[in-house]
Scaffold this motif. Structure first.
Motif, PDB file in Angstrom:
ATOM      1  N   GLY A   8       5.780   3.547  10.928  1.00 16.96           N
ATOM      2  CA  GLY A   8       6.661   4.694  10.792  1.00 16.96           C
ATOM      3  C   GLY A   8       6.094   5.625   9.736  1.00 16.96           C
ATOM      4  O   GLY A   8       5.166   5.279   9.008  1.00 16.96           O
ATOM      5  N   ASN A   9       6.658   6.791   9.660  1.00 23.34           N
ATOM      6  CA  ASN A   9       6.245   7.777   8.672  1.00 23.34           C
ATOM      7  C   ASN A   9       7.526   8.331   8.059  1.00 23.34           C
ATOM      8  O   ASN A   9       8.389   8.828   8.781  1.00 23.34           O
ATOM      9  CB  ASN A   9       5.423   8.879   9.339  1.00 23.34           C
ATOM     10  N   LYS A  24       6.477  11.953  -1.381  1.00 28.94           N
ATOM     11  CA  LYS A  24       5.474  12.333  -0.391  1.00 28.94           C
ATOM     12  C   LYS A  24       5.709  11.546   0.894  1.00 28.94           C
ATOM     13  O   LYS A  24       6.497  10.603   0.926  1.00 28.94           O
ATOM     14  CB  LYS A  24       4.061  12.099  -0.906  1.00 28.94           C
ATOM     15  N   TRP A  25       5.024  11.944   1.962  1.00 26.75           N
ATOM     16  CA  TRP A  25       5.102  11.243   3.236  1.00 26.75           C
ATOM     17  C   TRP A  25       4.286   9.962   3.148  1.00 26.75           C
ATOM     18  O   TRP A  25       3.164   9.970   2.646  1.00 26.75           O
ATOM     19  CB  TRP A  25       4.567  12.119   4.367  1.00 26.75           C
ATOM     20  N   LEU A  59       4.206  -0.232  -0.849  1.00 29.01           N
ATOM     21  CA  LEU A  59       3.947   0.009  -2.268  1.00 29.01           C
ATOM     22  C   LEU A  59       2.456   0.189  -2.549  1.00 29.01           C
ATOM     23  O   LEU A  59       2.064   0.997  -3.394  1.00 29.01           O
ATOM     24  CB  LEU A  59       4.536  -1.126  -3.103  1.00 29.01           C
ATOM     25  N   ARG A  60       1.595  -0.538  -1.828  1.00 26.50           N
ATOM     26  CA  ARG A  60       0.148  -0.356  -1.981  1.00 26.50           C
ATOM     27  C   ARG A  60      -0.258   1.065  -1.606  1.00 26.50           C
ATOM     28  O   ARG A  60      -1.080   1.697  -2.281  1.00 26.50           O
ATOM     29  CB  ARG A  60      -0.607  -1.356  -1.102  1.00 26.50           C
ATOM     30  N   ARG A  61       0.356   1.588  -0.565  1.00 27.14           N
ATOM     31  CA  ARG A  61       0.002   2.933  -0.086  1.00 27.14           C
ATOM     32  C   ARG A  61       0.351   4.040  -1.078  1.00 27.14           C
ATOM     33  O   ARG A  61      -0.240   5.113  -1.038  1.00 27.14           O
ATOM     34  CB  ARG A  61       0.679   3.217   1.252  1.00 27.14           C
ATOM     35  N   VAL A  62       1.340   3.788  -1.942  1.00 23.16           N
ATOM     36  CA  VAL A  62       1.714   4.810  -2.928  1.00 23.16           C
ATOM     37  C   VAL A  62       1.149   4.498  -4.314  1.00 23.16           C
ATOM     38  O   VAL A  62       1.553   5.086  -5.299  1.00 23.16           O
ATOM     39  CB  VAL A  62       3.247   5.009  -2.998  1.00 23.16           C
ATOM     40  N   GLY A  63       0.196   3.561  -4.380  1.00 21.68           N
ATOM     41  CA  GLY A  63      -0.491   3.288  -5.634  1.00 21.68           C
ATOM     42  C   GLY A  63       0.221   2.322  -6.562  1.00 21.68           C
ATOM     43  O   GLY A  63      -0.054   2.295  -7.757  1.00 21.68           O
ATOM     44  N   ARG A  64       1.137   1.507  -6.015  1.00 22.10           N
ATOM     45  CA  ARG A  64       1.852   0.523  -6.837  1.00 22.10           C
ATOM     46  C   ARG A  64       1.692  -0.860  -6.223  1.00 22.10           C
ATOM     47  O   ARG A  64       2.662  -1.461  -5.768  1.00 22.10           O
ATOM     48  CB  ARG A  64       3.321   0.901  -6.945  1.00 22.10           C
ATOM     49  N   PRO A  65       0.470  -1.391  -6.169  1.00 25.19           N
ATOM     50  CA  PRO A  65       0.254  -2.685  -5.506  1.00 25.19           C
ATOM     51  C   PRO A  65       1.010  -3.815  -6.199  1.00 25.19           C
ATOM     52  O   PRO A  65       1.104  -3.853  -7.420  1.00 25.19           O
ATOM     53  CB  PRO A  65      -1.258  -2.892  -5.599  1.00 25.19           C
TER      54      PRO A  65
END
Length: 77
Positions: A8-9, A24-25, A59-65
């Protein structure tokens, strides 16, 4: 039993479980688990669906792994 993976987006605009919004998306992965039962000689019916959102990937995708870096490439499966 069967499974599917889809994506999903979503625009992440508000905090989620105490994590500040990315504003952000973001793509996110969803895995569905289905169970079916036989209803006739050549017929079946889905009777259970469990949907799991991959929050670790989100969370990895937004820089919070939340997990250590994987040895293999990360991203779409």
């Amino acid at each position: 039993m069967a499974t599917t993976t889809s994506y999903g987006n979503v625009f992440w605009s508000k905090a989620l479980f105490g994590v500040p919004a990315a504003k952000k998306w973001v793509y996110f992965r969803v895995t569905d688990f289905y169970a079916a039962r036989k209803t006739g000689p050549a017929r079946g019916q889905l009777y259970y669906n469990f949907m799991m959102i991959d929050f670790a990937d989100l969370l990895r995708r937004v820089g919070r792994p939340v997990l250590p870096k994987a040895a293999l490439p990360e991203g779409l499966v």
